[in-house]
Design a protein around this motif. Structure first.
Motif, mmCIF file in Angstrom:
data_model
loop_
_atom_site.group_PDB
_atom_site.id
_atom_site.type_symbol
_atom_site.label_atom_id
_atom_site.label_comp_id
_atom_site.label_asym_id
_atom_site.label_seq_id
_atom_site.Cartn_x
_atom_site.Cartn_y
_atom_site.Cartn_z
ATOM 1 N N TYR A 117 4.824 13.914 13.066
ATOM 2 C CA TYR A 117 4.305 13.741 14.426
ATOM 3 C C TYR A 117 3.221 14.589 14.482
ATOM 4 C CZ TYR A 117 8.735 11.092 15.499
ATOM 5 O OH TYR A 117 9.711 10.203 15.588
ATOM 6 N N LEU A 118 3.126 15.900 14.119
ATOM 7 C CA LEU A 118 2.046 17.038 14.232
ATOM 8 C C LEU A 118 0.734 16.273 13.451
ATOM 9 C CD1 LEU A 118 4.082 20.375 13.571
ATOM 10 C CD2 LEU A 118 3.250 19.012 15.875
ATOM 11 N N HIS A 119 1.058 15.549 12.467
ATOM 12 C CA HIS A 119 -0.104 15.301 11.665
ATOM 13 C C HIS A 119 -0.746 13.988 11.991
ATOM 14 C CE1 HIS A 119 0.330 18.362 8.540
ATOM 15 N NE2 HIS A 119 1.514 17.914 7.836
ATOM 16 N N GLY A 120 0.116 12.952 12.937
ATOM 17 C CA GLY A 120 -0.633 11.861 13.539
ATOM 18 C C GLY A 120 -0.649 10.834 12.474
ATOM 19 N N SER A 121 -1.547 10.086 12.410
ATOM 20 C CA SER A 121 -1.837 9.038 11.451
ATOM 21 C C SER A 121 -3.296 9.211 10.810
ATOM 22 C CB SER A 121 -1.681 7.605 12.013
ATOM 23 O OG SER A 121 -0.278 7.525 12.425
ATOM 24 N N GLY A 122 -3.320 8.903 9.186
ATOM 25 C CA GLY A 122 -4.618 8.891 8.798
ATOM 26 C C GLY A 122 -4.439 8.699 7.255
ATOM 27 N N CYS A 123 -5.613 8.967 6.645
ATOM 28 C CA CYS A 123 -5.383 9.029 5.182
ATOM 29 C C CYS A 123 -6.591 9.830 4.828
ATOM 30 C CB CYS A 123 -5.968 7.579 4.633
ATOM 31 S SG CYS A 123 -4.605 6.207 4.954
ATOM 32 N N GLU A 124 -6.489 10.085 3.576
ATOM 33 C CA GLU A 124 -7.605 10.962 2.823
ATOM 34 C C GLU A 124 -7.766 10.732 1.367
ATOM 35 O OE1 GLU A 124 -8.187 15.775 3.265
ATOM 36 O OE2 GLU A 124 -6.801 15.283 1.640
ATOM 37 N N VAL A 125 -9.068 10.649 0.950
ATOM 38 C CA VAL A 125 -9.544 10.546 -0.199
ATOM 39 C C VAL A 125 -9.933 11.788 -1.007
ATOM 40 C CG1 VAL A 125 -11.016 9.441 -1.917
ATOM 41 C CG2 VAL A 125 -10.035 7.920 -0.180
ATOM 42 N N ARG A 126 -9.338 12.526 -2.043
ATOM 43 C CA ARG A 126 -9.645 13.435 -2.601
ATOM 44 C C ARG A 126 -9.935 13.493 -4.001
ATOM 45 N NH1 ARG A 126 -9.118 18.968 -0.782
ATOM 46 N NH2 ARG A 126 -7.787 18.096 1.101
ATOM 47 N N THR A 127 -11.347 13.677 -4.545
ATOM 48 C CA THR A 127 -11.634 13.547 -5.898
ATOM 49 C C THR A 127 -12.311 14.651 -6.251
ATOM 50 O OG1 THR A 127 -13.765 12.578 -5.481
ATOM 51 C CG2 THR A 127 -11.790 10.982 -5.736
ATOM 52 N N ALA A 128 -12.756 14.797 -7.495
ATOM 53 C CA ALA A 128 -13.761 15.968 -7.772
ATOM 54 C C ALA A 128 -14.804 15.974 -7.348
ATOM 55 C CB ALA A 128 -13.848 15.873 -9.409
ATOM 56 N N GLN A 129 -15.335 14.947 -6.826
ATOM 57 C CA GLN A 129 -16.689 14.654 -6.015
ATOM 58 C C GLN A 129 -16.644 15.126 -4.557
ATOM 59 O OE1 GLN A 129 -18.372 10.672 -6.613
ATOM 60 N NE2 GLN A 129 -16.818 10.554 -8.067
ATOM 61 N N GLY A 130 -15.218 15.348 -3.942
ATOM 62 C CA GLY A 130 -15.255 15.711 -2.717
ATOM 63 C C GLY A 130 -14.085 15.113 -1.996
ATOM 64 N N THR A 131 -14.072 15.047 -0.703
ATOM 65 C CA THR A 131 -12.791 14.692 0.207
ATOM 66 C C THR A 131 -13.629 13.829 1.480
ATOM 67 O OG1 THR A 131 -11.630 16.726 -0.312
ATOM 68 C CG2 THR A 131 -11.006 15.270 1.694
ATOM 69 N N MET A 132 -12.695 12.791 1.653
ATOM 70 C CA MET A 132 -13.132 11.727 2.681
ATOM 71 C C MET A 132 -12.116 11.529 3.675
ATOM 72 S SD MET A 132 -15.132 8.171 2.693
ATOM 73 C CE MET A 132 -16.350 8.808 1.752
ATOM 74 N N PRO A 133 -12.133 11.754 4.960
ATOM 75 C CA PRO A 133 -10.795 11.267 5.736
ATOM 76 C C PRO A 133 -11.178 9.889 6.120
ATOM 77 C CG PRO A 133 -12.480 12.476 6.957
ATOM 78 C CD PRO A 133 -12.829 12.881 5.661
ATOM 79 N N LEU A 134 -9.977 9.172 6.214
ATOM 80 C CA LEU A 134 -10.161 7.607 6.797
ATOM 81 C C LEU A 134 -9.005 7.516 7.710
ATOM 82 C CD1 LEU A 134 -10.508 6.071 3.152
ATOM 83 C CD2 LEU A 134 -12.193 6.382 4.800
ATOM 84 N N LEU A 156 -6.163 4.616 9.045
ATOM 85 C CA LEU A 156 -5.319 3.566 8.361
ATOM 86 C C LEU A 156 -6.219 2.233 8.016
ATOM 87 C CD1 LEU A 156 -2.033 4.108 9.846
ATOM 88 C CD2 LEU A 156 -2.586 4.897 7.514
ATOM 89 N N GLU A 157 -6.730 1.824 8.844
ATOM 90 C CA GLU A 157 -7.614 0.592 8.790
ATOM 91 C C GLU A 157 -8.509 0.688 7.961
ATOM 92 O OE1 GLU A 157 -10.395 -2.664 11.046
ATOM 93 O OE2 GLU A 157 -9.789 -0.896 12.070
ATOM 94 N N GLN A 158 -9.304 1.755 7.725
ATOM 95 C CA GLN A 158 -10.458 1.982 6.847
ATOM 96 C C GLN A 158 -10.035 2.059 5.323
ATOM 97 O OE1 GLN A 158 -12.060 5.411 8.745
ATOM 98 N NE2 GLN A 158 -14.070 4.613 9.020
ATOM 99 N N ALA A 159 -8.678 2.721 5.116
ATOM 100 C CA ALA A 159 -8.250 3.205 3.882
ATOM 101 C C ALA A 159 -7.874 1.860 3.391
ATOM 102 C CB ALA A 159 -7.051 4.209 3.977
ATOM 103 N N ALA A 160 -7.207 0.819 4.099
ATOM 104 C CA ALA A 160 -6.568 -0.267 3.771
ATOM 105 C C ALA A 160 -7.747 -1.552 3.107
ATOM 106 C CB ALA A 160 -5.652 -1.179 4.737
#
Length: 271
Positions: A17-34, A36-40
């Motif tokens: 609940y504290l984290h809410g909803s979301g996604c994250e991409v993490r690679t050697a190039q960096g991190t990007m928050p997304l 749920l719709e964007q990630a799908a």
């Protein structure tokens, strides 16, 4: 002491609940928050690229285009009659609005147009994208090239276990795994084979709707499938994904992929 332990346990259970909803991409190039719709949608772009057996560069161009046009969202409308993730226009021959609002079909149409461009892999990204989109300012796509590379690295499986999603328990939906796998095969193509029940689900029924093991023809495809499943987990009520020694669980989604020595290397287990 008991109060502290109890308080910790309560806090731990409240984490989703504290984290809410979301996604994250993490690679050697960096991190990007997304979200749920964007990630799908991002995982769908990679899936269609696999179906069409396109190189990673094609996915990079598609990602940069989708970021510029819609922030990787399936928009109901836009400038004039533009719709969907790539803001394609029915009046320009792209197809009907309903089809262009379908991320799988819209992505397929984008790639079909892209591969018709001579030497598109050797062109500057903004040049290739503009020849497909014919937008007002074709140079705008260039600013998203690095983000496109990051997304392609994650969702085409070049860097394993690099996409994670999370959502609170009250956002879970009833399990629709058979529908999820049918949609997955629509995106990746019918050559994606599904079997089961897997050794991890002993006692499951033997009818096709109980099948949960998606065969991976390569490690990259396996991670692309696993990422697709994670990014669509909330929509289809999926709770666990296992692959290649890793395990994602919806009730601990923010923790990402954890070690699981029983997770097979030849199949993605979708539960």
């Amino acid at each position: 002491m008991l109060v502290v332990v109890g308080g910790f346990a309560l806090f731990d259970r409240a984490q989703p609940y504290l984290h809410g909803s979301g996604c994250e991409v993490r690679t050697a190039q960096g991190t990007m928050p997304l979200d749920l719709e964007q990630a799908a949608n991002a995982s769908t772009i990679a899936a269609v690229a696999f179906r069409k057996q396109l190189p990673e560069r094609a996915a990079v161009i598609a990602y940069a285009t989708a970021i510029q046009e819609s922030h990787i969202r399936n928009l109901p409308g836009g400038d004039r009659d533009s719709v969907g993730m790539f803001q394609q226009r029915p009046s320009q021959g792209w197809g009907t609005p309903d089809k262009l609002r379908d991320p799988v079909l819209a992505t397929s149409k984008f790639f079909d147009a892209l591969v018709r461009i001579k030497d598109y892999l050797d062109r500057d990204l903004h040049d290739a994208a503009q020849l497909v989109q014919r937008s007002a300012d074709g140079t705008a796509y260039a600013q998203h090239e690095q983000d496109g590379k990051l997304l392609a690295t994650a969702f085409t499986g070049r860097e394993p276990a690099s996409a994670r999603c999370w959502f609170p328990p009250d956002k879970r939906t009833a399990s629709r795994r058979p529908e999820a796998i049918r949609e997955m095969r629509r995106a990746f193509g019918s050559r994606l084979k599904v079997g089961g029940p897997s050794p991890l689900t002993k006692g499951a029924k033997s009818d096709p709707d109980s099948w949960n093991a998606v065969k991976a023809s390569s490690t990259r495809e396996g991670w692309a499938v696993a990422s697709w499943a994670v990014t669509h987990a909330q929509v289809y009520g999926l709770t666990e994904i296992r692959y290649a020694g890793k395990h994602w669980k919806s009730d601990a989604g923010h923790d990402g992929w954890t070690e699981d020595k029983d997770a097979p290397k030849d199949s993605v287990i979708v539960q």
